[in-house]
Write an enzyme that holds these catalytic residues in place. Structure first.
Site, mmCIF file in Angstrom:
data_model
loop_
_atom_site.group_PDB
_atom_site.id
_atom_site.type_symbol
_atom_site.label_atom_id
_atom_site.label_comp_id
_atom_site.label_asym_id
_atom_site.label_seq_id
_atom_site.Cartn_x
_atom_site.Cartn_y
_atom_site.Cartn_z
ATOM 1 C CG HIS A 184 20.073 32.636 -15.927
ATOM 2 N ND1 HIS A 184 20.992 33.054 -15.008
ATOM 3 C CD2 HIS A 184 20.752 31.890 -16.814
ATOM 4 C CE1 HIS A 184 22.186 32.590 -15.328
ATOM 5 N NE2 HIS A 184 22.062 31.889 -16.428
ATOM 6 N N GLY A 190 10.950 29.105 -10.999
ATOM 7 C CA GLY A 190 10.033 28.756 -12.082
ATOM 8 C C GLY A 190 9.964 29.868 -13.114
ATOM 9 C CB SER A 194 11.589 35.598 -10.301
ATOM 10 O OG SER A 194 12.222 34.450 -10.839
ATOM 11 C CB ILE A 277 24.260 24.473 -14.412
ATOM 12 C CG1 ILE A 277 23.182 23.445 -14.121
ATOM 13 C CG2 ILE A 277 25.554 23.815 -14.840
ATOM 14 C CD1 ILE A 277 22.839 22.593 -15.283
ATOM 15 C CG HIS A 307 26.028 26.722 -24.510
ATOM 16 N ND1 HIS A 307 26.651 26.007 -23.533
ATOM 17 C CD2 HIS A 307 25.327 27.691 -23.872
ATOM 18 C CE1 HIS A 307 26.350 26.526 -22.347
ATOM 19 N NE2 HIS A 307 25.547 27.534 -22.522
ATOM 20 C CG ASP A 370 24.617 25.365 -36.685
ATOM 21 O OD1 ASP A 370 24.988 25.297 -35.489
ATOM 22 O OD2 ASP A 370 25.349 25.825 -37.573
#
Ligand SMILES: *[C@@H]1O[C@H](CO)[C@@H](O)[C@H](O)[C@H]1NC(C)=O
Ligand SMILES: *[C@@H]1O[C@H](CO)[C@@H](O)[C@H](O)[C@H]1NC(C)=O
Ligand SMILES: *[C@@H]1O[C@H](CO)[C@@H](O)[C@H](O)[C@H]1NC(C)=O
Ligand SMILES: *[C@@H]1O[C@H](CO)[C@@H](O)[C@H](O)[C@H]1NC(C)=O
Ligand SMILES: CC(=O)N[C@H]1CO[C@H](CO)[C@@H](O)[C@@H]1O
Length: 443
Positions: A184, A190, A194, A277, A307, A370
């Site tokens: 994020h 960038g 922020s 996204i 994830h 993993d």
């Protein structure tokens, strides 16, 4: 940043391959900011999803990303030394005698009149989308270095690692949150911290921020570093180090990172949506978002592997089920039936969806970094729509299959993609500042 993305074992990590040059200039012009949320391509990492789904007035959609959740069995495969009793994350003890206080702040001289908080974006075009080796940031890449703090704060890596380990031992959801946080941060304005700024209208106030976490860990590391080497280490570098260490803590590869980022002065909630996204994105939409930042389709698959740790709330994938007459039915026929039933069991509550209930992103291995995530995708066990669709495109599916077969391959690729992610839009030299407190710009 919401890049939700985020997030992803064992100690078997292999040494990361050399990082590739972050520049691939395929970037295309800043895609116009996708208007809002709907299905238009919005950039960035997965995870946040704006539009509130149907049915129930759910609270602002949270990022789908791996919101760390109290994961079950903490299966730490700490590569490093045994955890030592550490201070609670919130209160880092100034301990660490080893850090030699060597106050030689490289930088910010007198407090300059920093535009505080949120300077108007001014230009219609988001400053950042075209990043990647580009103007504003590109020239600075050369100034990042693995040994940036060698003289000014030699203990920085050790300090951050200790704080991350301590916090992760106390709260197993921390690693996933830290990995998500770096996405994020880097996808919006960038990698300039922020995402940490608090205040009216800052990135943190965007609804997509709701599942973000780990702020206290960054703050704790910053407080510790301010004691041993004041005004020297940027919050943006701390985020990058912390996420790297979170991966290591959960058994992933210890990738080398370059340092020397400076903290940004701008943090606008309005920059979030178009850069993150959404969980409803298609492969093409995600690919467009990544391409706009100079990242590739392989980076998309690799970073989605984040994830492999963490969790997401039921409302981030409720669109994958039809809810009628008090029961949930999977909309996507490719979802593994057993898995669908598990999700239904976990998310059903009195005939509706328990939006705030957290579910592991990587079924059966959520606390270990993993390659199980990829095998799960092939088995119809992708949690978010953005995970599941990766096996529906021939190119991304091939990469998923490759990583499902080779954890080493995934780890090697992770090292490269993480390096590219963490050099997006960096500020160096005279740009930005070294914040004294991560949650606000210097006054
Ligand atoms: C926050 O910003 C909004 C819109 O700019 C404004 O209406 C509101 O008064 C601000 N709140 C504070 C506490 O500054
Ligand atoms: C896979 O996605 C990429 C990126 O959007 C696209 O260029 C490619 O055509 C897709 N492949 C297939 C087989 O759909
Ligand atoms: C829900 O219940 C209504 C009325 O009982 C029925 O007409 C409808 O077909 C049911 N829908 C589903 C999906 O079962
Ligand atoms: C579900 O219903 C039961 C009984 O009506 C109630 O006690 C419980 O709080 C409800 N749970 C939710 C999540 O609404
Ligand atoms: C951590 C944080 O700042 N969360 C904020 C997210 O955005 C909502 C409003 O949309 C704020 O109320 C939260 O404080």
């Amino acid at each position: 940043m919401l890049a939700h993305l985020a997030l992803l074992a064992l100690a078997a990590s292999q040494s990361p391959l050399p990082v590739l040059p972050p520049s691939q200039s395929a970037s295309r012009p800043p895609s116009s900011a996708p208007a809002a949320r709907a299905s238009s391509p919005a950039p960035a990492p997965r995870q946040s999803r704006p539009p509130a789904p149907v049915t129930k007035p759910s609270s602002p959609p949270t990022a789908a990303a791996p919101a760390g959740k109290p994961s079950p069995s903490p299966r730490p495969a700490p590569v490093s030394p045994p955890p030592r009793p550490s201070p609670a994350p919130a209160t880092p003890v100034p301990a660490a005698p080893r850090l030699a206080p060597k106050p030689s702040p490289p930088a910010s001289p007198a407090p300059r009149p920093a535009p505080k908080q949120s300077p108007p974006p001014a230009s219609p075009a988001p400053p950042q989308p075209s990043s990647n080796s580009t103007p504003s940031t590109s020239s600075t890449l050369g100034q990042l270095s693995p040994s940036f703090y060698a003289q000014s704060c030699p203990g920085v890596e050790l300090a951050v690692r200790d704080v991350v380990r301590s916090a992760s031992l106390l709260d197993p959801s921390i690693p996933g949150k830290l990995v998500r946080l770096v996405f994020h941060d880097c996808f919006v304005e960038g990698c300039d911290a922020s995402v940490l700024i608090q205040g009216n209208g800052t990135e943190r106030t965007d609804p997509a921020n709701l599942s973000l976490g780990g702020f206290n860990v960054i703050d704790a590391a910053k407080r510790l570093l301010e004691v041993v080497c004041p005004a020297t280490v940027s919050c943006s570098d701390i985020i990058v180090l912390a996420a790297r260490d979170a991966v290591v803590f959960t058994g992933g590869p210890a990738v080398p990172v370059t340092l020397g980022r400076r903290d940004g002065l701008v943090s606008l909630a309005s920059n979030v949506r178009r850069n993150i996204i959404d969980t409803g994105f298609s492969v093409d939409a995600m690919a467009a978002s990544f391409t706009a930042k100079g990242l590739t389709l392989d980076d998309l698959v690799t970073l989605s592997g984040g994830h492999t740790i963490g969790s997401a709330h039921c409302n981030t994938f409720r669109e994958r089920f039809q809810v009628a007459n008090g029961s949930m039915t999977p909309v996507d026929g490719s979802m593994n039936t057993d898995y669908a039933n598990e999700l239904i069991r976990a998310c059903s509550a009195n005939g509706t969806v328990a939006a705030g209930t957290a579910v592991d992103c990587d079924a059966g291995s959520a606390s270990v970094f993993d390659n199980r995530y990829f095998a799960n995708l092939l088995d119809g066990r992708g949690l978010l729509r953005t995970d599941a669709v990766l096996v529906q495109n021939a190119t991304t599916r091939a990469k998923v299959a490759e990583f499902a077969q080779s954890q080493d391959g995934f780890f090697a690729s992770w090292a490269e993609s993480y390096a590219r992610l963490t050099t997006l839009g960096v500020k160096t030299g005279a740009d930005g500042e070294i914040r004294r407190t991560c949650s606000s710009v210097n006054g």
